[in-house]
Structure formats: C-alpha cells, structure tokens
Design a protein around this motif. Sequence first.
Motif: not given
Length: 416
Positions: A275-276, A278, A308, A310, A347-348
Amino acid sequence: MDSVGVSDVLVDIRDIGKCHRYYNRPQDRLLETLTRHRRQYHKEFWAIQGVSMQISRGEAVAIIGRNGAGKSTLLQIITGTMTPTSGTVTVRGKIAALLQLGSGFNPDFTGRENVFLNGAILGFSKQEIEARFAEIAAFAEIGDFIEQPVKNYSSGMTMRLAFAVSACLEPEMLIVDEALAVGDALFQRKCYARIEQYIERGGTLLFVSHSLETVRRICTRAYYLKEGMVRLAGRPPEVIAAYEHDLDISNRLLSTGDQAAAKPDVERFNDYGNRKATVVETWIETLGGERVESVSPPDPFRWCYTVDFNADVDRIVFGMRMVNVEGQVIYATNSLILDKSTFKVTAGARRTACFSIPTGALPPGDYFFSAGVSERVEGDDHFLHRRTDVGFLRVYANVAPTYYGMVNLRAELSIE
C-alpha cells in the motif's frame, strides 16, 4: 464430496501427520533408548499435520506449495513408502507414481526386465505387461538401450522409461511429481499430451508441480500446502491466487525484513500489496476513449488503470495480465519489459497506465484483466498494490471463424 460413493474414492486421507525426530548427536538416540524414553534427547519436526483430502475416480487434482511445504512427504505417505505418525490413509486401486527418477528400478536389470518388475509392482500381470510392452518401448524412445542395464542410462533415459511404464499401463491413478522437468521439450510435450489423453479417458491424476499454468490447464481441483498444512483447497484459480499472494508477501519479507510490509491492509487474494500505492480505478476503452466491455476484431482496445502513490518510490513498474475463463494466461507484460525503464514518483502523485492491445490474434471469448504496480528492488518486483481479475472484456466474432485455438496466427494456404 459427500455425494461421492465410497467405491469412487481412490484416496481417502483423514487428519494425517508426520513427525520426524532430530538428534543433536548420534549417541543421543542410544541414550534415549537406554533411559527408556524417560528423558527426551530429540527435537520434533512435523513435516505435515492435520492434512485431510479425498481424491475420486476421474479427478485431476493438483498439490502446490513452496519447497519444504510437505508435498513430497504427503506423496510418500499416499504411495506407502512412508508411514504417517497420526491419522489414517486409505488407498484403493492400482496407483503409479513418478516421484523420483528410477525409483523402483533395479540398476542391474535391463530396461526390459525393469518394465516387467515395475508393472508387477503396480499390480499388472505378466500377460498384461507383455500386451503393452511394444507401446512402452516405442513411447520411451530409448532404442536398443531397452536391453541394457539401467545403470548405464542417462537421467533423461531413465525418466523416459519410468514415465512410459506408468502412463502406458494406464493405472487407475497416476501421480506425477515434477518428474518431467529433466526431459527435452519434445518429450515433455509428448508426456503432457499423454496425461491429457489419460484424463480424457477417465484416469485419475495427482499432479505436483511448480508450473501454475499447467495446473490451471489440466486440473479440476487443487490443494495449497503451506508449512505442512492445507492452506486452501478448491478450484485451481482461487488456490493459485492464494499461493501467488503468499509468495509475494514472503518474497517481500525476505528481501526487506519488514514485518509490516508482509501484512497487507486488505487480506484478499485478489487485492494485496504494501500500500505504498493504490490502484483506484480500472477500465477498458477504445482508442477513441469510449469505455467498453466488449469489442469485435479487428478493433483494438486499451486496458487502463489509475494509481495513487502514498509514498516516494524510486523504481516503479506498471504491469498487466490477461487470462481466459480457465485462468490460462493469454498475455502479460509490464513497463520494464516494454520500454526497458522504470519510473520515479513522489507521495501524492497520480499516474494512469494504459496498455494498447490489438484484437486480431484473439479468438472470441471472455477475458479477465489484472492491474499491478510494483517496485523494482535488486532485480525483484515487490507489489505496492495488485488487483487481479478486476477487468472484464468480451470479444465477439463479427465474421465466421477461420481458425481454431487460442490465437489467430493468420495462416496463409497455398496448394500446388
């Protein structure tokens, strides 16, 4: 399987276990005997524990699992070469097992003599073996070596003869344990074709293999052994998905030592990863951008998904897989294979991957798609998120078919 008659059950295993004793020193075994077991000098290891299964006439059953999971121990118990520590095993009918190359062969006997020896062990009469001998010799393709001692054979020749005996005598149940791996490609294909014919004629197969695609193709049920116990039993696609899920988790744990990474947020076999990232949306579209669930050749389509991120990740790989209803992989690829590169994200970030696929080679039918994003670490891919069988596409035939099979190779015919 309650509706299956007792006479149709060839193997009935009830809660079996096999415990091995290990001694640190050779003399500890003697000391334990002298003390009449009042003091324990050994350590116990349960190779398998609490395993139950039934195999009925006409089934093709697979056993999968990592090395050390207990597969070979289970097969040895079924074939009677090992006694279980606990539980009961009932085996009916003539069972031929290809567990180790040349097991049951006398190296000083000729190939011909070993054919009759092995046939007798399987419960066949001399007359029955004589009636099939020419077929066995022809299938093995070892020529005049059939009259030479087996100790002079290569491993490949031994395997050829062992398989020929087991397959051509057509026992009520055939057990194959990766024995075909040493053969050349032509003979492997010949063996698998024989296995398929054996199944079609109502034979019963117990198949142990690391070739998951073969398991999907020829087996009707599967058992996944993990650490000596049945992790899951059922239809091959679901059992294989569980095995692949655990393999990915185990590989990530071994390479990173990260216990948290080994526990995905969603404990489903078709949805997992650290889940780094999704996978938030998947779809199939035409080249014009229209989302569809069906196409007709030769119209191409695109399999797309949005991700996405994370966390910051340096070497991202986008991948896809396409299977048919039986779970056979029709096509699979990834960004590293296609353009020899990986991607760096922060990230993001949000990225959308689209794989453009022509339909000209696809036969009509239903197909399922998987989406995955992984991180490349020291040559291995570790899933950030993977979703299997989340896309569906039906390919229609808009003209009368000009071929049979899995792909359209667009053959051209000339007759002179």
